[in-house]
Design a protein around this motif. Structure first.
Motif, PDB file in Angstrom:
ATOM      1  N   CYS A  91       0.839  -1.186   0.000  1.00 58.74           N
ATOM      2  CA  CYS A  91       0.000   0.000   0.000  1.00 58.74           C
ATOM      3  C   CYS A  91       0.879   1.243   0.000  1.00 58.74           C
ATOM      4  N   SER A  92       0.543   2.167  -0.887  1.00 56.08           N
ATOM      5  CA  SER A  92       1.224   3.461  -0.870  1.00 56.08           C
ATOM      6  C   SER A  92       0.188   4.564  -0.996  1.00 56.08           C
ATOM      7  N   ALA A 115      -1.596   6.506   3.529  1.00 55.22           N
ATOM      8  CA  ALA A 115      -2.074   5.566   4.543  1.00 55.22           C
ATOM      9  C   ALA A 115      -1.111   5.655   5.727  1.00 55.22           C
ATOM     10  N   THR A 165       2.484   2.603   5.268  1.00 53.61           N
ATOM     11  CA  THR A 165       2.673   2.085   3.920  1.00 53.61           C
ATOM     12  C   THR A 165       3.743   1.003   3.960  1.00 53.61           C
ATOM     13  N   ALA A 201      -1.938  -1.847   6.609  1.00 52.79           N
ATOM     14  CA  ALA A 201      -1.469  -0.474   6.430  1.00 52.79           C
ATOM     15  C   ALA A 201      -2.050   0.446   7.510  1.00 52.79           C
ATOM     16  N   TRP A 215      -9.102   4.028  -5.053  1.00 49.03           N
ATOM     17  CA  TRP A 215      -7.832   3.303  -4.967  1.00 49.03           C
ATOM     18  C   TRP A 215      -7.537   2.571  -6.256  1.00 49.03           C
ATOM     19  N   THR A 220      -2.659   1.696  -4.428  1.00 47.13           N
ATOM     20  CA  THR A 220      -2.339   3.113  -4.260  1.00 47.13           C
ATOM     21  C   THR A 220      -3.631   3.776  -3.805  1.00 47.13           C
ATOM     22  N   SER A 240       2.275   7.690  -6.561  1.00 51.08           N
ATOM     23  CA  SER A 240       2.305   7.607  -5.100  1.00 51.08           C
ATOM     24  C   SER A 240       3.060   8.790  -4.513  1.00 51.08           C
ATOM     25  N   THR A 273       1.781  11.951  -2.145  1.00 54.16           N
ATOM     26  CA  THR A 273       2.348  12.140  -0.803  1.00 54.16           C
ATOM     27  C   THR A 273       3.198  13.399  -0.703  1.00 54.16           C
ATOM     28  N   CYS A 305       7.525   3.341  -3.468  1.00 52.07           N
ATOM     29  CA  CYS A 305       6.316   4.139  -3.297  1.00 52.07           C
ATOM     30  C   CYS A 305       5.858   4.229  -1.843  1.00 52.07           C
ATOM     31  N   ASP A 306       6.173   3.185  -1.071  1.00 51.39           N
ATOM     32  CA  ASP A 306       5.773   3.220   0.343  1.00 51.39           C
ATOM     33  C   ASP A 306       6.554   4.278   1.108  1.00 51.39           C
TER      34      ASP A 306
END
Ligand SMILES: Cc1cc2nc3c(=O)[nH]c(=O)nc-3n(C[C@H](O)[C@H](O)[C@H](O)COP(=O)(O)O)c2cc1C
Ligand code: SF4
Ligand code: FES
Lengths: 437, 912, 190
Positions: free
Chosen positions: A253-254, A257, A260, A279, A291, A328, C120, C124, C161-162
């Motif tokens: 998950c990015s 959240a 992540t 997450a 999403w 995402t 992503s 963010t 991406c996290d």
């Protein structure tokens, strides 16, 4: 690491965050290269393919094509004697995707072992890991692992006395998302511009240098030694009954959240469990707006879709694609026009420039969205975008890049049409309603 | 054969085709860009979309690209389907989003495939409102203009230039919407076939720069069906004229000969027609100067010169038509008519003719070459003597990939898959020449040696194939081994072509090549011969069987004759200057020519002949194909004082005046018929094209497209009254847009098709409307008639040549001359065209690098070369590959006349 | 009789109709080099790469990277040199060099910042981070600082991406960027 973990999380069992990857000795100590021995000594290449077929391992590169079936398309050595290749697609560049990096950086020997077993199955004479150029750490670790494996006789001439020889090379790319498309990847590997090739002929028949070639994703391949070691029934059981498909899946998950990251879970785990349990849900004060189930080239889903099992068929039925399976999440502070503009910018820029719809249609799409974002949308723009989604759908452009680009756009237009309409200039809107009348 | 269903109608097509090709062959229109019949399918433009259905009950269907779908039996498609139509219109709309819409100033306008396709799809208004990408253009040299903003990225240019023609210096750069097609940096395009880019490019990116300065639209051009004069291959061309100037040459499709492509000499070498110094009225020498006289006066003077002559000698020309040569033969008498080749060359051309006429192996068409799977080039640098043959040989090499792919059931049109499967595999080609050639890279093996050794290799190959052919004495082991390798490879082929010609200057080489072909034939193999000869009508002249030029000179030198009539020939290209000077000093000279050559400038009487642009005539190509070229325009329309006539017309007029009779020949057909009647070998030349009486629905064929404009104004500087259009008594063509215009495809016989146009098709792609199937043969048969074919009763075991020459031995202090050729500079007429002139290499001589070392000569050193009686100073080139002991003397401006096989001495300083 | 055999091995089996491309490229088709001279080290490294592939052309990307590693970018003259080294036309090398975004055909600064602008990272805080870098260095995307210290380029998803927003500086990947950490981060690169 416990035996327990390798039972339920075979891909990541050996990975300990913050610790250097296992070297050959350490890897062998926890059962590494057992699959190579087993395959080469106890199984025929056809046996390995059969086991993979029976495990119902579906390609983790995004399309979900059954890996065993793909290998089965390679003509027999009698029919097509001579060179044949195995290529690992390690070009991971799909926005929102960060799973293959982990596997290669943190457990390079697993990758190498996978290449050997898979290479054996198709009787490859040479294998390549096509690694995206930015993965510096992965390249370093893989090259070290290959050197160790080579020295230990797992690679090279007459591997383990089996009479079969294969060498393995890491080929680092020089950028461009399209290199991930398997036929473009082959062109790139040949030192050409990464334009996709027409299929048929499929790579299994005529791929790298015109020879039979199998291209598989990193995660797909990494499952192979475990299937060989533990059998297909075991692999099917890893899904804990959550899916028709076998095995585990690296989910992640990015976006905004709380925690992540990436987790190996039974395939078919629900998106809600991934987002809310693993997450930790959306960041405080933010709500989930939409999403992407698995990368930029998948259709947006809505909060009401969270309870769907994350597997290929279920997500497809809901109108999207599982893709790479890494969510995402888009929070409620985002404007969907801007989000889609960002995505289409990516796709327009990454077009290889081969076919007309993609090369010229995507920049137009992007520019329209930029105008809308600035409040300079015009009547007809939404229809123009819709026309793009129709005419850049699969089969119209040359490859799947442009159709991928249309997925988030068409779903955003479906779920958030109001946000797009709001960007059309007021003054024009009156003209538009006149025109419509 | 396959049955397909298109929009509910059933058709029978070639199942090996793709759907696009199959539909186009049926006469159905589907727009396309990236596909080209000679280049195959790659599916990049997405323009050719149609709807394909699973079967007759499927009503949904799916969009497919017709160029990428096989025309297999039971295919159901719709071209008319609304969604497909909308998609095709969108493709144009996308392409146009970056196209500058600069049609009014674009030199492609009016013969633009993009315009045609835009109209065909119905895309008419534009919604794109954002900026367009722009590019810088490159200077690609004197032939090709470059305007990248017009690019629609169909990738045809690079596919043609690199994949088809083997060019190295054109590429595609960048990615996404900024792809760029050009050179890595500015510079002259190196390929000898660059001109085809102007026709392969579907829009105005690559245009004909030679046309640029005096540009006009295709619809404002007057055309004629014509034949290239640049070499002996006889490519069909469509030259265009406006305001009395030749403005451009385009390819004219001939399914047996050049099909879609020409070489750059042929395309860009036309400037000699327009040069200001051309004799355009007859001239008589008065007070030592040539002065213009009336045609009547010229004829009378000509007649008088002949009447008062002690003896007359006529020298014909390999660059003049059969008709004109025949007219000369008639006016001077058969016994006094001589071959116009250089003496040694004339012998070789006659031998080539004999080989083709008496031997059992036929001459290959260009298309025939392409279908071979093995080739042996012996002695001939075809890239420079018969360039289009070199392009055909490339296709031989490429055929291997197609064959390998076919083994995997991949059809011939799958261009990328074929290249991928083929990789570097090529059909075997052996190239044995005195020096490196520009197609060496396609060779499996190259051999470099002096002509005698080339001949010995050839004889040895023939002997290895058929032991009944003469053996080579004292053959070294390496050559013997090579000969058996070549022999075995040729024997293993399904069809071989043996390529040779007069270029090596050696009869032994020609004989050896003939033996190889004949030996293969004796072994039951399929084999064809390609024998290059020097000029456009060399074979035709040889077939008139006149004695060599040396005898003509001797007649003057001995005083037996004192009057010399020279037809379209510059004697200074045929013999050493001193000798020609001496001959001309002793003779009264009548010259009939369209160029003010050195010879013409010495004339007593100079008769202003028509070039191929102002005259009609018949030529015989090296394939033995008689082909007719037709006058393009009437120069008197713009300049009434002009008095240009066909050479045969002048000569016949002189004869009539001499005999005090009326002229008998009033039109070309009369002459052609008489040639055919008098010379049995040429009997069939009348079939080369329909005669002057030919009509289609009572109409002559128009030379001008029907939108030809400005006619009433274009002559207004002379008179505001538009005169009657010039009448053309000689042919079935009219100098007018009135007449038959080929609206119905295939109505005009191929030999009488001046330009290609079909409703909706203005670009060169419209040629596809004139074929039995796209990329195939012209409807009604390809133009021209093969008048040389092996006799049906030719003996199975041929009469082998058996004069195996001794091995070449380098002589101390001397070099054996090998005359070398260059595509730009070695041919007389094209060398007079300004754009070609800038591509002519500087005069030089070349030695093998080791030989140069032995003399201490560095590259560029100025050396004194003694050729025959003359000594000249020329810069030296060191050639690594040139056979040791030989000296390459190029046929270039600034290099004196030289004869292959004679000897040269050299001295000079090691000065760079 | 002198012989020039295009096959690299004169005694090779001539029935095999394969020709090694390396021997065939007409040197005339290569543009003159602009003073760039390939070092022995570069040449050696390129030759090493050739062993990895069954066709020399495949080494073109490696070769470009080898040159770039040494010079920071690929100078014009290197295009022809690489073509010669691996036996393909310069136009093909340039076609490849200009296709891939990690090959620089123009000079870049000593340090190259590649900032991820994919989804992503966009979600963010890419915009803020990019603005912070731009403000700090006074350059926009695609530009190089006047002191040649930094070049700022956009790049697509870096597979981290996290940890968005993410950027790479030279070979290092930096995640969880925020506008206030930028000055200290950039300070590490001279
Ligand atoms: C534009 C585009 C980009 C792609 N990128 C990747 C990628 O980075 N990694 C990957 O494994 N597959 C990627 N794919 C999918 C591959 O084409 C191919 O399906 C996959 O590598 C097959 O492996 P699998 O069967 O193991 O999933 C991409 C496809 C497209 C159309
Ligand atoms: S859709 Fe077309 S232009 Fe886009 S990446 Fe695929 S082949 Fe290239
Ligand atoms: S989207 Fe930026 S690293 Fe993945």
């Amino acid at each position: 690491m416990t035996a327990d973990l390798s039972e339920t999380k075979p891909l990541t069992a050996r990975i300990v965050p913050g610790r250097a990857p296992l070297n050959l000795k350490e890897y062998e100590a926890v059962g590494g290269y057992r699959a190579v021995r087993k395959a080469l000594k106890e199984m025929t290449p056809a046996d390995v393919t059969k086991a993979v077929k029976e495990s119902n391992l579906r390609g983790r590169g995004g399309a979900g094509f059954p890996t065993g079936v793909k290998w089965g398309l390679v003509p027999s050595l009698e029919k097509a004697p001579g060179k044949r290749y195995l290529v690992c697609n390690a070009d991971e560049m799909e926005p929102g995707t960060f799973k293959d990096r982990l596997l290669m950086e943190s457990d390079p020997h697993q990758m190498v072992e996978s290449m050997i077993v898979a290479g054996y199955a198709i009787q490859a004479t040479r294998a390549y890991i096509f690694l995206r150029g930015e993965y510096i750490e992965a390249a370093k670790n893989l090259n070290a692992a290959i050197a160790e494996a080579q020295a230990a006789g797992y690679l090279g001439q007459d591997i383990l006395g089996s009479g079969w020889s294969m060498d393995l090379h890491v080929h680092t790319g020089a950028g461009r998302y399209i290199c991930g498309e398997e036929t473009a990847l082959i062109n790139s590997l040949e030192g050409r511009r990464a334009n996709p090739r027409a299929k048929p002929p499929f790579p299994a028949i005529a791929g790298l240098w015109g020879r039979p070639t199998v291209v598989n994703n990193v995660e797909s391949l990494c499952n192979v030694p475990h299937i060989v070691n533990n059998g297909s029934a075991w692999f099917l059981g890893l899904n804990q009954g959550k899916s028709k498909d076998g095995g585990t899946k690296l989910y992640g998950c990015s976006g905004r959240a709380k925690k992540t990251g990436i987790w190996e879970l039974p395939i078919g785990t629900t998106a809600r469990e991934i987002l809310e349990v693993h997450a930790g849900g959306m960041k405080d004060g933010l709500k989930l707006k939409a999403w992407l189930p698995g990368g930029a080239s998948t259709d947006f889903l809505m909060p009401e879709h969270l309870d769907l099992a994350m597997d290929f068929d279920t997500i497809a039925k809901a109108g999207s694609r599982m893709g790479t399976g890494l969510l995402t999440v888009v929070d409620d502070r985002q404007n969907m026009v801007s989000v889609v503009r960002n995505l289409e910018d990516f796709f327009a820029r990454e077009s290889c420039g081969w076919c007309t719809p993609c090369r010229d249609g995507l920049p137009w799409t992007y520019k329209t969205l930029v105008a809308m974002e600035k409040g300079e949308g015009r009547p007809g723009d939404i229809e123009q975008l819709e026309k793009m989604t129709r005419f850049l759908a699969p089969g119209r452009p040359f490859c799947a890049h442009a159709p991928g680009a249309m997925e988030p756009l068409q779903s955003a237009l479906k779920f958030f049409r109001g946000e797009f309409e709001a960007t059309i200039k007021k003054i024009d809107q009156t003209t538009a309603s006149h025109a419509a009348a | 054969m396959a049955i397909i269903h298109v929009d509910g109608k059933q058709f029978t097509v070639d199942g090996a085709d793709n759907l696009l090709q199959a539909c186009l062959s049926l006469g159905l229109d589907i727009p396309y860009f990236c596909w080209h019949p000679a280049l195959g399918s790659v599916g990049s433009c997405r323009q050719c979309a149609v709807k394909q259905y699973r079967d007759e009950n499927d009503t949904v269907g799916r969009i497919v690209m017709s160029c990428m779908a096989p025309a297999s039996d039971g295919t159901w498609i719709s071209i008319d389907d609304a969604e497909s139509k909308a998609f095709r219109e969108s493709v144009i709309e996308w392409l146009m989003s970056n196209h500058p819409h600069d049609c009014p100033v674009c030199e492609e306008g009016g013969h633009c495939h993009l315009q045609d396709m835009t109209v065909m799809t119905g895309h008419a208004s534009r919604t794109y409102r954002f900026t367009k990408r722009t590019h810088n253009n490159q200077d690609l040299g004197p032939f090709i203009g470059h305007e990248m903003n017009r690019c629609i990225a169909c990738y045809r240019c690079v596919r043609y230039y690199k994949d088809y023609a083997g060019g190295k210096d054109l590429g595609v750069y960048g990615s996404a919407s900024r792809v760029y097609f050009g050179r890595a940096e500015d510079g002259v395009l190196e390929s000898e076939f660059s001109g085809n880019l102007t026709e392969v490019c579907p829009t105005g990116v690559f245009t004909d720069k030679t046309h640029s300065e005096r540009y006009n639209r295709k619809w404002d051009m007057q055309f004629a069906p014509s034949i290239c004069q640049g070499c002996s291959v006889g490519c069909n061309i469509s030259p265009g004229e406006r305001y009395g100037e030749l403005r451009r040459i385009e390819n004219r499709y001939n399914g047996s000969v050049n099909h879609y492509f020409l070489c750059d000499r042929g395309r860009f070498g036309y400037g000699f027609v327009n040069n200001a110094d051309r004799p355009r009225q007859p001239m008589l020498r008065r007070d030592g100067k040539l002065a213009i006289v009336s045609p009547e006066e010229a004829l009378l003077n000509g007649a008088n010169l002949l009447k008062t002559a002690k003896g007359v000698v006529g020298i014909g020309s390999p660059r003049a038509s059969l008709e004109s040569n025949f007219a000369l033969r008639q006016v001077v008498g058969v016994a006094n008519f001589f071959d116009g080749h250089a003496a040694a060359e004339g012998v070789l051309v006659k031998r080539v003719t004999e080989v083709l006429r008496t031997g059992p192996v036929p001459a290959a068409t260009l298309r025939g070459i392409e279908s071979a799977d093995a080739a042996f080039v012996l002695g001939e640098d075809v890239m420079n003597t018969a360039p289009r043959v070199a392009l055909a040989l490339r296709q031989v090499a490429r055929g291997k990939a197609t064959q390998m792919a076919a083994a995997q059931h991949i059809p011939e049109w799958q261009a990328i898959a074929i290249a991928d499967i083929g990789q570097h595999h090529k059909h075997p080609i052996f190239i044995a020449t005195a020096d490196a050639t520009r197609i060496d890279e396609i060779a499996l093996e190259t051999v470099r040696s002096a002509p005698a050794d080339l001949a010995r290799l050839g004889y040895a190959v023939a002997h290895a194939i058929d032991p009944a052919s003469p053996a080579v004495a004292d053959l070294d082991a390496a050559t013997a081994e090579r000969a058996s390798r070549i022999a075995n490879t040729l024997l293993a082929s399904t069809k071989a072509v043996i390529v040779s010609g007069t270029g090596a200057g050696s009869e032994s080489v020609i004989n050896a090549a003939a033996n190889v072909a004949w030996a293969l034939h004796a072994k039951g193999k399929s084999v064809e011969l390609v024998l290059a000869v020097p000029e456009a009508n060399s074979i035709g002249l040889a077939m008139m069987a006149a004695p060599g030029i040396d005898d003509a000179f001797k007649a003057i030198e001995s005083g037996r004759a004192d009057t010399l009539v020279v037809l379209e020939n510059d004697l200074y290209r045929r013999a050493p200057k001193a000798r020609v000077d001496a001959v001309l000093a002793k003779a009264k000279l009548i010259v009939v020519d369209h160029q003010l050559t050195e010879t013409a400038s010495r004339a007593e009487l100079l008769l202003s002949a028509g070039s191929f642009a102002e005259a009609d005539g018949t030529l015989i190509s090296n394939e033995g194909r008689a082909q007719r070229y037709f006058q393009i325009y009437d120069p008197t329309y713009y300049k009434p004082e002009t008095a240009i006539r066909e050479s045969w017309n002048w000569l016949h007029g002189v004869r009539a005046a001499q005999l005090g009779q009326a002229t008998v020949w009033t039109q070309l057909d009369d002459v052609t018929a008489e040639v055919a009647a008098v010379l049995p070998a040429l009997a069939r030349i009348t079939e080369a094209a329909p005669g002057a009486k030919f009509r289609i629905t009572g109409l002559k064929i128009a030379r001008e497209p029907h939108r030809y404009s400005g006619r009433t104004a274009m002559r207004a500087n002379l008179s505001v009254h538009e005169p009657r259009q010039p009448q053309d008594a000689d042919t079935a063509l009219a100098f007018s847009m009135e007449g038959h215009n080929g609206v119905q495809a295939g109505e005009r016989p191929a030999a009488l098709t001046p330009f290609a146009w079909a409703p909706g098709w203005n670009s060169p792609q419209s040629w596809n409307k004139y074929m039995d199937e796209v990329g195939g043969h012209s409807l009604g048969g390809d133009a021209g008639v093969r008048i040389i074919e092996p006799a049906a009763n030719a003996p199975a075991v041929p009469a082998y040549a058996n004069h195996v020459p001794p091995a070449f031995a380098a002589a101390a202090g001397e070099f054996q001359i090998v005359v070398s050729h260059h595509i730009f500079g070695s041919e007389e007429l094209s060398t007079k065209a300004a754009p070609v002139q800038s591509r002519i290499p500087a005069a030089h001589v070349a030695l093998n690098a080791a030989d140069a070392d032995a003399l201490g000569l560095v590259d560029g050193a100025l050396v004194s070369v003694q050729l025959d009686d003359v000594t000249v100073q020329l810069p030296l080139q060191r050639h690594a590959a040139l056979a040791a002991g030989t000296m390459a003397v190029p046929m270039l401006p600034g290099v004196p006349f030289a004869v292959s096989g004679s000897r040269a001495k050299i001295s000079g300083a090691a000065r760079a | 009789m002198s012989t020039a055999n295009p096959s690299s091995n004169p005694s090779s089996n001539l029935a095999a109709d394969v020709i090694k491309l390396a021997d065939l490229v007409a040197s005339a088709s290569l543009p003159p080099s602009d003073g760039y001279v390939m070092s022995d080290e570069e040449r050696h490294e390129i030759e090493e790469c050739l062993h990895h592939y069954d066709d020399n052309r495949a080494a073109s990307i490696d070769a470009l990277k080898i040159v770039q590693k040494k010079h920071g970018w690929v100078p014009d003259g290197a295009i022809a040199e690489i073509g010669r080294a691996i036996g393909i036309p310069a136009a093909d090398v340039e076609g490849v060099a200009t296709f891939y975004n990690l090959i620089f055909r123009r000079p870049v600064g000593r340090n190259v910042i590649k900032i991820c602008d994919s989804i992503s990272c966009y979600l963010t805080g890419y915009d803020e981070v990019r603005n912070a870098i731009s403000a700090h260095l006074r350059i926009n995307l695609g530009q190089t600082t006047p002191d040649n210290r930094f070049t700022l380029l956009p790049i697509c998803c870096l597979g981290a991406c996290d940890k968005g927003p993410v950027a790479m500086i030279n070979d290092d990947t930096h995640g969880n960027l925020s506008p206030d950490t930028i000055p200290a981060l950039l300070e590490q690169y001279k």
